[in-house]
Motif scaffolding. Structure first.
Motif, PDB file in Angstrom:
ATOM      1  N   THR A  63       0.129   3.308  11.840  1.00  0.00           N
ATOM      2  CA  THR A  63      -0.605   5.474  11.867  1.00  0.00           C
ATOM      3  C   THR A  63       0.628   5.393  11.740  1.00  0.00           C
ATOM      4  OG1 THR A  63       0.160   4.943  14.357  1.00  0.00           O
ATOM      5  CG2 THR A  63      -2.342   4.929  13.545  1.00  0.00           C
ATOM      6  N   ASN A  73       4.508   2.467   7.972  1.00  0.00           N
ATOM      7  CA  ASN A  73       3.003   2.117   6.846  1.00  0.00           C
ATOM      8  C   ASN A  73       1.933   1.676   7.243  1.00  0.00           C
ATOM      9  OD1 ASN A  73       3.630  -1.043   5.825  1.00  0.00           O
ATOM     10  ND2 ASN A  73       5.456   0.110   6.845  1.00  0.00           N
ATOM     11  N   ARG A  74       1.296   1.906   6.756  1.00  0.00           N
ATOM     12  CA  ARG A  74       0.122   1.301   6.469  1.00  0.00           C
ATOM     13  C   ARG A  74      -0.548  -0.317   6.888  1.00  0.00           C
ATOM     14  NH1 ARG A  74      -5.680   3.442   5.741  1.00  0.00           N
ATOM     15  NH2 ARG A  74      -6.941   2.279   7.281  1.00  0.00           N
ATOM     16  N   VAL A  87      -1.835  -2.559  11.329  1.00  0.00           N
ATOM     17  CA  VAL A  87      -2.711  -1.413  10.259  1.00  0.00           C
ATOM     18  C   VAL A  87      -1.416  -0.500  11.341  1.00  0.00           C
ATOM     19  CG1 VAL A  87      -4.664   0.218  10.118  1.00  0.00           C
ATOM     20  CG2 VAL A  87      -4.958  -2.326  10.646  1.00  0.00           C
ATOM     21  N   ASP A 144       1.186  -1.069  -0.208  1.00  0.00           N
ATOM     22  CA  ASP A 144      -0.159  -0.012   0.210  1.00  0.00           C
ATOM     23  C   ASP A 144       1.140   1.067   0.168  1.00  0.00           C
ATOM     24  OD1 ASP A 144      -1.292   1.540   0.062  1.00  0.00           O
ATOM     25  OD2 ASP A 144      -2.627   0.953   2.360  1.00  0.00           O
ATOM     26  N   GLY A 184      -4.818   2.062   2.886  1.00  0.00           N
ATOM     27  CA  GLY A 184      -5.485   1.062   3.049  1.00  0.00           C
ATOM     28  C   GLY A 184      -6.163  -0.049   1.959  1.00  0.00           C
ATOM     29  N   ASN A 242      -0.690   4.371   0.785  1.00  0.00           N
ATOM     30  CA  ASN A 242      -1.311   4.053   2.799  1.00  0.00           C
ATOM     31  C   ASN A 242      -3.012   4.875   2.528  1.00  0.00           C
ATOM     32  OD1 ASN A 242       0.821   3.605   4.212  1.00  0.00           O
ATOM     33  ND2 ASN A 242       1.779   5.542   4.561  1.00  0.00           N
ATOM     34  N   THR A 246      -4.203  -2.016  15.515  1.00  0.00           N
ATOM     35  CA  THR A 246      -3.361  -0.692  15.114  1.00  0.00           C
ATOM     36  C   THR A 246      -2.743  -0.645  16.038  1.00  0.00           C
ATOM     37  OG1 THR A 246      -5.630  -0.907  14.095  1.00  0.00           O
ATOM     38  CG2 THR A 246      -4.787   0.941  14.603  1.00  0.00           C
TER      39      THR A 246
END
Length: 569
Positions: free
Chosen positions: A485, A488-489, A483, A133, A138, A136, A561
């Motif tokens: 923040t 990287n996503r 995930v 991704d 998603g 970023n 996350t």
């Protein structure tokens, strides 16, 4: 009197027996056969790699392989992307039989071909696929490594892709006036700025107008790689605006030439920056040590991974870079051709690796084999990562040249016995798995979300195999979907340590770049043996954030996350 050979035999037998007892008694883990069932045909995955073999024996004809497993539409199910060839010598996809194919996972054991509708049929003579991704948003994007110009497909988030190659500046670097032949690529954040960068492995200087003539015992044959000059690899820095900058020269990546085939990333020295291993074909392997995200130094020779124990460069092809012995240090395993063995480089710490091919039993097991894509993955969920390889000879006429080797080979799986030893358990893996074919690509991931890692394997001129893992086991597992923040996503580059309820420490890394020209499941998989609860999961994110999870129940897919406010206990 016991001879030296007899002593060695008894010692080896005792070691193997000790390892078996350790697994069966000390770890409480059963030894059920690792088994696979090929579901491709009944699942609707109908695909054949069209490499367009010709009497001229053009070099790329032996090599298409790309496989990517990724959830392109966010429904929680892995989809299958397969790279295809083109006509020779034009390198043009002149019809649907040469299209790359994307198969959507329907969630009921079947797949639907959505390639043309979503816009990813590709162009040119394809080699490899890489998933990451890069913006970023998603939604995982798709990069293709080709013989005659690369491609980047942006995932629009609505079930379609857009070719953004020109805008991104990723059509392929030029060397000596011609676009380089790229085989593999991988996404990683080399400078820890939260944006995925792209590393591309380039193979050799080749021009279809000047194919050398190499004769075998029975007419023309494919030339040895020594007939072609090497190339530099390419590193593209993500600018964060949808474009990339070629930083190969300023980072030191392009200062070393080779014939790159497999690439893998891991932080082998624990300094917080991802390093790069490149398996080279008939030239020394490369290990690019990351110098704090600014430059790379090539240390393959100093680290002990450039050659085999005899100081010989091998025909390196696929590679994976993960911790095999649960000591917290990522190890390297790569494939080669017959009579060379598939070397296993165990990370000894302090920037050094030791060749454990002989001591692990892999040297003798793999000496008669030729291997392409491969993986380091726990196939029976016992907490020890196993080894799997897609096998085939390089030469389609090897049976006419040698009485000992065949073009089509069965695949192989080597069980990790947990004591530094590996056992070839291919014979009990099922008739589908051991059916000979000219195999090339292999990627791994959990296609049905049952906690058992499945395989997708391609073959030249033969149907693709979708190997569902049907191993009967009561062992437990977890899949971590990261995930990021600040990172990287996709969390690529994160290092994870699991502490089970019986005190075992297990390690893995978040990456998609595996094997040969392949991209595997981005979710981080752990087999847990008989442990139902993880006392602690420690995640070290690429940003430097350290996150701890406590008392996590097994047998599920857990989305984690990254904390936005630093370390989290």
């Amino acid at each position: 009197m016991i001879t030296m050979n007899r002593r060695r035999f008894l010692a080896a037998a005792a070691l193997t027996l000790t390892g078996t007892r350790l697994r069966a008694r000390g770890q409480g883990v059963g030894l059920s056969p690792i088994r696979f069932e090929d579901i491709a045909q009944k699942a609707g995955v109908h695909f054949v790699v069209e490499n367009c073999p010709t009497p001229e024996k053009y070099q790329p004809e032996t090599m298409p392989a790309g496989v990517a497993l990724f959830d392109y539409d966010g429904d929680g199910l892995l989809d299958i992307y397969l790279v295809n060839g083109a006509e020779m010598p034009s390198l043009v996809k002149t019809g649907p039989k040469y299209y790359n194919r994307l198969f959507h996972n329907n969630g009921d054991g079947t797949f639907t071909d959505v390639s043309e509708r979503v816009g990813v049929t590709g162009a040119g003579y394809g080699m490899g696929a890489a998933v990451g991704d890069y913006d970023n948003d998603g939604w995982p994007d798709l990069f293709l490594a080709n013989v005659n110009g690369n491609q980047l497909f942006h995932n629009n988030g609505d079930g379609t892709f857009t070719d953004v190659t020109a805008k991104a500046g990723l059509g392929g670097a030029v060397y000596n006036g011609r676009k380089m032949w790229s085989i593999a690529a991988g996404w990683f954040d080399y400078n820890n700025d939260g944006l995925l960068d792209l590393f591309v492995a380039n193979y050799c200087q080749w021009d279809p107008r000047y194919e050398p003539v190499c004769m075998g015992l029975d007419g023309r044959g494919y030339c040895h790689p020594d007939s072609f000059a090497p190339l530099p690899n390419t590193l593209y820095r993500n600018n964060g605006d949808g474009t990339f900058t070629d930083v190969s020269a300023e980072t030191g990546i392009s200062s070393v030439l080779g014939k790159g085939m497999g690439i893998a990333f891991a932080d082998y020295d624990g300094d917080g920056f991802l390093d790069v291993f490149v398996a080279n074909d008939n030239s020394p392997n490369l290990l690019f040590h990351n110098l704090e995200g600014k430059r790379f130094e090539e240390v393959g020779f100093q680290a002990g991974v450039a050659y085999n124990d005899e100081g010989t460069a091998l025909a390196g092809m696929g590679t994976d870079f993960r911790d095999l012995n649960n000591d917290g240090l990522p190890d390297i395993w790569h494939t080669a051709i017959e009579n060379e063995t598939f070397p296993l480089f165990i990370n000894a710490g302090k920037g050094l690796f030791r060749n454990a091919s002989q001591g692990s039993g892999l040297a003798n097991l793999t000496r008669p084999m030729s291997g392409w894509s491969n993986g380091i993955v726990d196939l029976d969920n016992d907490g020890w990562k196993d080894l799997v390889v897609a096998r085939s000879n390089v030469l389609d006429n090897i049976g006419e040249i040698s009485r000992h080797f065949r073009y089509a080979e069965p695949n192989s799986v080597f069980r990790n016995l947990g004591n530094g030893q590996f056992e070839d358990v291919s014979a009990s893996a099922g008739v589908d798995f051991t059916r000979p074919a000219p195999h090339r690509g292999l990627a791994y991931g959990d296609l049905d979300n049952d906690g058992r890692m499945d395989l997708v394997v391609t073959a030249l001129g033969a149907p693709v195999s979708v190997f569902r893992n049907v191993t009967e086991t009561h062992n437990h597992w977890i899949l971590l979907k990261l995930v990021g923040t600040k990172s990287n996503r996709m969390g690529i580059g994160a290092r994870i340590r699991v502490t089970t309820d019986d005190g075992r420490l297990l390690y893995n890394e978040a990456t998609t770049s595996t094997g040969y020209a392949a991209s595997s499941d981005a979710r981080v998989h752990f087999g847990l043996g008989r442990s139902r609860v993880m006392k602690e999961i420690e995640i070290r994110w690429p940003s430097g954030t350290r996150q701890l999870l406590h008392d996590v129940i097994a047998d599920r897919i857990l989305e984690v996350t990254e904390p936005r406010n630093g370390n989290q206990q």
